[in-house]
Design an enzyme around this catalytic site. Structure first.
Site, PDB file in Angstrom:
ATOM      1  N   CYS A  42      39.885  62.659 -14.539  1.00 57.87           N
ATOM      2  CA  CYS A  42      39.911  62.275 -15.950  1.00 57.87           C
ATOM      3  C   CYS A  42      38.568  61.663 -16.359  1.00 57.87           C
ATOM      4  O   CYS A  42      37.879  61.052 -15.541  1.00 57.87           O
ATOM      5  CB  CYS A  42      41.042  61.272 -16.212  1.00 57.87           C
ATOM      6  N   ARG A  46      37.308  54.149 -16.292  1.00 56.89           N
ATOM      7  CA  ARG A  46      37.783  53.311 -15.180  1.00 56.89           C
ATOM      8  C   ARG A  46      38.044  54.116 -13.917  1.00 56.89           C
ATOM      9  O   ARG A  46      38.484  53.566 -12.911  1.00 56.89           O
ATOM     10  CB  ARG A  46      39.069  52.579 -15.599  1.00 56.89           C
ATOM     11  N   CYS A 101      47.023  56.672 -17.964  1.00 52.86           N
ATOM     12  CA  CYS A 101      46.108  57.618 -18.612  1.00 52.86           C
ATOM     13  C   CYS A 101      46.415  57.690 -20.113  1.00 52.86           C
ATOM     14  O   CYS A 101      47.529  58.034 -20.517  1.00 52.86           O
ATOM     15  CB  CYS A 101      46.249  59.004 -17.977  1.00 52.86           C
TER      16      CYS A 101
HETATM   17 CO    CO Z   1      43.051  59.517 -18.167  1.00 49.76          CO
END
Ligand code: CO
Length: 216
Positions: A42, A46, A101
Site C-alpha cells: 500500500c 506508515r 488501511c
Molecule cells: Co493502505
C-alpha cells in the site's frame, strides 16, 4: 532558494552515513540491482517496504498503490511484475496489506472521496464477493478481515497473470505470498497463501480463506 531544503539536507546526511559505513555502497549499487523479492504494498506512509523487512537499497523491488491492488488491466502493475519476474528473476512476489488501511475502510463504508472511488471499487468487489461471510462476523473484526481478504484476493490475482503463469510454464521458481502488516505493532503476519505453481494454486487460495474464517 532551493525548495524543500530540509529534505536535500537529510539526503546528503544519509548518503554520507551510508558511505561512512560502507565506502563501496553506491558504486556497487550503480553497477547492478539484483533483488530477490518483489513487494506489492500500500502507498500508506506508515508502511515503508524496505524498513519493515529491514532490507537495504538493492534488495527489494517495490510497487505500491492505494490498497495494494493487483488489477489485471493495470499496465503499471503488470509492467513492474513482468520486469521483476522476467528480467530481474525474483523468486518471490509478496503482496502485503496492512490493518487500518484507509483505502479498505473507504471501500467498505462506501465513502465518497473522489476519483479514487473508482480504484477502490476493486476492494468493494472483494467486500461484495464475501459479503455473507463478512456480515456474519462481529462488527469489530470485519475491517481487519476485509484487509486480509483483500490481500488474499490480490495474491490470487498475481498468480493468474500471464507473467506468473508463463514463468511457471517454463519451470521458473516463483512463489506468491500474502502478508498483512500491523501498523500498531510493526509485525508482519503470513496469511499462508504461498502459491508456488499452477497445481494446487486454487487449494492454497481456498485454504487461506478458511484459515481466516471465511466460508467458501
Ligand atoms: Co493502505
Amino acid at each position: 532558494m532551493r525548495r524543500l531544503a530540509e529534505l536535500f539536507q537529510r539526503n546528503r546526511d544519509w548518503a554520507a552515513r551510508q558511505t561512512a559505513a560502507d565506502p563501496e555502497f553506491f558504486q556497487r549499487l550503480s553497477r547492478l540491482q539484483a533483488p530477490g523479492y518483489l513487494w506489492i504494498g500500500c502507498s500508506d506512509s506508515r508502511v515503508p517496504a524496505n524498513q519493515i523487512v529491514d532490507l537495504a537499497p538493492g534488495e527489494l523491488f517495490v510497487h505500491r498503490n492505494v490498497a495494494n491492488l493487483a488489477v489485471h488491466t493495470d499496465l503499471n502493475f503488470l509492467s513492474v511484475l513482468q520486469f521483476a519476474v522476467d528480467v530481474l528473476g525474483v523468486a518471490h512476489v509478496i503482496v502485503c496489506g496492512h490493518y487500518g488501511c484507509g483505502g479498505v475502510r473507504a471501500a467498505a463504508q462506501g465513502q465518497r472521496l473522489g476519483l479514487i472511488d473508482n480504484w477502490l471499487r476493486h476492494v468493494r468487489d472483494v467486500h461484495d464477493k464475501h459479503a455473507a461471510s463478512l456480515a456474519s462476523l462481529p462488527e469489530g473484526v470485519r475491517e481487519d478481515r476485509l484487509c486480509e481478504l483483500n490481500v488474499i484476493e490480490q495474491a490470487w490475482n498475481v498468480s493468474q497473470t500471464t507473467v506468473v503463469l508463463d514463468a511457471w510454464a517454463r519451470g521458473q521458481t516463483l512463489a506468491v505470498h500474502a502478508w498483512v502488516y500491523g501498523i500498531g505493532d510493526g509485525l508482519l503476519r503470513d496469511l499462508d497463501v504461498t502459491i508456488e505453481g499452477l497445481a494446487g494454486a486454487e487449494e492454497r487460495y481456498f485454504d487461506a480463506l478458511r484459515k481466516i474464517g471465511v466460508a467458501v
